[in-house]
Scaffold this active site. Structure first.
Site, PDB file in Angstrom:
ATOM      1  N   CYS A 114     109.544  89.260  18.950  1.00 23.71           N
ATOM      2  CA  CYS A 114     108.812  90.083  18.094  1.00 23.71           C
ATOM      3  C   CYS A 114     109.547  90.159  16.862  1.00 23.71           C
ATOM      4  CB  CYS A 114     108.288  91.254  18.779  1.00 23.71           C
ATOM      5  SG  CYS A 114     107.124  91.120  20.250  1.00 23.71           S
ATOM      6  N   HIS A 250     106.013  96.258  13.101  1.00 19.84           N
ATOM      7  CA  HIS A 250     105.593  95.162  14.044  1.00 19.84           C
ATOM      8  C   HIS A 250     104.503  96.000  14.844  1.00 19.84           C
ATOM      9  CE1 HIS A 250     105.048  92.906  17.718  1.00 19.84           C
ATOM     10  NE2 HIS A 250     105.935  93.744  18.390  1.00 19.84           N
ATOM     11  N   ASN A 280      99.333  92.749  20.048  1.00 20.35           N
ATOM     12  CA  ASN A 280     100.420  92.201  19.665  1.00 20.35           C
ATOM     13  C   ASN A 280     100.814  90.708  19.471  1.00 20.35           C
ATOM     14  OD1 ASN A 280     103.263  91.731  19.668  1.00 20.35           O
ATOM     15  ND2 ASN A 280     103.657  93.234  21.162  1.00 20.35           N
TER      16      ASN A 280
END
Length: 323
Positions: A114, A250, A280
């Protein structure tokens, strides 16, 4: 004069299939309310059969190049942040290079889960500032739907597929914090925490494997480390949270995003939030949010942005840039 890496264009691509929370209710013990309350996610996109990470990346790259008013032939390098490359090798970046019709320059992948796009931005900045290249296409792209364990309600409902991209070009600045472009970055990792977020497959096991996550522990580390890295990057640039126009974090979990903003003493009105629509998307989430923010007229030239992310490794970091 100081050489800076300036954003010339932004673009993104999302697969056509939209998956609302309700779609999971028939297969696992979950509900729309349960998912929303714990993550803020309402829907996400899943890649179609045969649609690969490099396909998504190429579409986002084309959008960014169009936004920059540039032809792919002017790009010197492609850096693609991904943990779901099409194949073990060659890199997905070289596949994007071919899809864009580029027969010169170089391309490679960056894998920091990520945090991948932050790592890729920092790498692109180093190449540009050093004078090795003049223009870099930085992409984040993922097809996390391919590594989900659909029986695990704690993880399978959180992730989506997508891609985002930026075109960066070298430009001379004064060396002051008022310059456009990347002003500072802060990268970190700590392999002691590898078991908090990982995929239980790979070359050693000869299978792709599934994503595994200790959610509570990841949450705790994320809130602490994201605010910390953002402060460190701002310090390096000689700036403070009061100077920030937008946090572009993020997009993993709305509760993490809110807690990080609170620790930076910034209101949610200064945070770009897209997690509700995309879930996500790992390394794709920051460039997706940047592109959407620009498209919606929120992010404007001259504004100061902080991007920050944390992922498996654990790996985390942030970038301060003036749009």
């Amino acid at each position: 004069m100081t050489r800076r890496a300036v954003v010339r264009g932004a673009g993104h691509y999302l697969p056509e299939r939209v998956v609302p929370n309700a779609e999971f209710e028939g297969s696992i013990d979950t509900s729309d309310e349960w998912i929303r309350s714990r993550s803020g996610i309402e829907r996400r996109h899943f890649a179609a059969e045969g649609e690969t990470t490099s396909d998504l990346a190429a579409r986002a790259a084309e959008a960014a190049l169009s936004d920059a008013g540039m032809d792919a032939a002017r790009i010197d390098a492609i850096i693609l942040a991904t943990s779901t490359a099409d194949m073990t090798f060659p890199s997905a970046a070289t596949m994007v290079q071919a899809k864009l019709g580029m027969q010169s320059g170089f391309a490679f992948d960056v894998q920091a889960v990520c945090a991948g796009f932050v790592y890729a931005l920092s790498t692109a900045n180093a190449l540009l500032v050093s004078g090795q290249v003049d223009r870099v296409l930085v992409i984040g792209a993922e097809t996390f739907s391919r590594i989900m364990d659909w029986s695990d309600r704690s993880t399978s409902v959180l992730f989506g597929d997508g891609a985002g991209a930026l075109v960066l070009e070298a430009e001379d600045g004064s060396g002051a914090a008022s310059d456009r472009g990347i002003l500072s970055s802060d990268l970190n990792s700590d392999g002691r925490f590898r078991d908090l977020l990982y995929v239980d497959g790979g070359v050693a096991t000869r299978d792709t494997g599934y994503l595994r996550m200790q959610g509570k522990e990841v949450f705790r580390h994320a809130v602490e480390k994201l605010a910390q890295t953002a402060h460190q990057a701002l310090d390096k640039a000689g700036l403070t949270p009061a100077d920030v126009d937008w946090i572009v974090p993020h997009q993993a979990n709305l509760r993490i995003i809110k807690a990080t903003a609170q620790r930076m003493d910034l209101p949610m009105e200064k945070v770009i939030v897209t997690v509700q629509d995309h879930g996500n998307t790992s390394a794709a989430s920051i460039p997706l949010a940047l592109s959407v923010g620009k498209q919606r007229g929120l992010i404007k030239q001259g504004q100061l942005l902080v991007t920050e992310a944390i992922g498996g490794g654990l790996a985390w970091g942030s970038v301060v840039l003036r749009w």
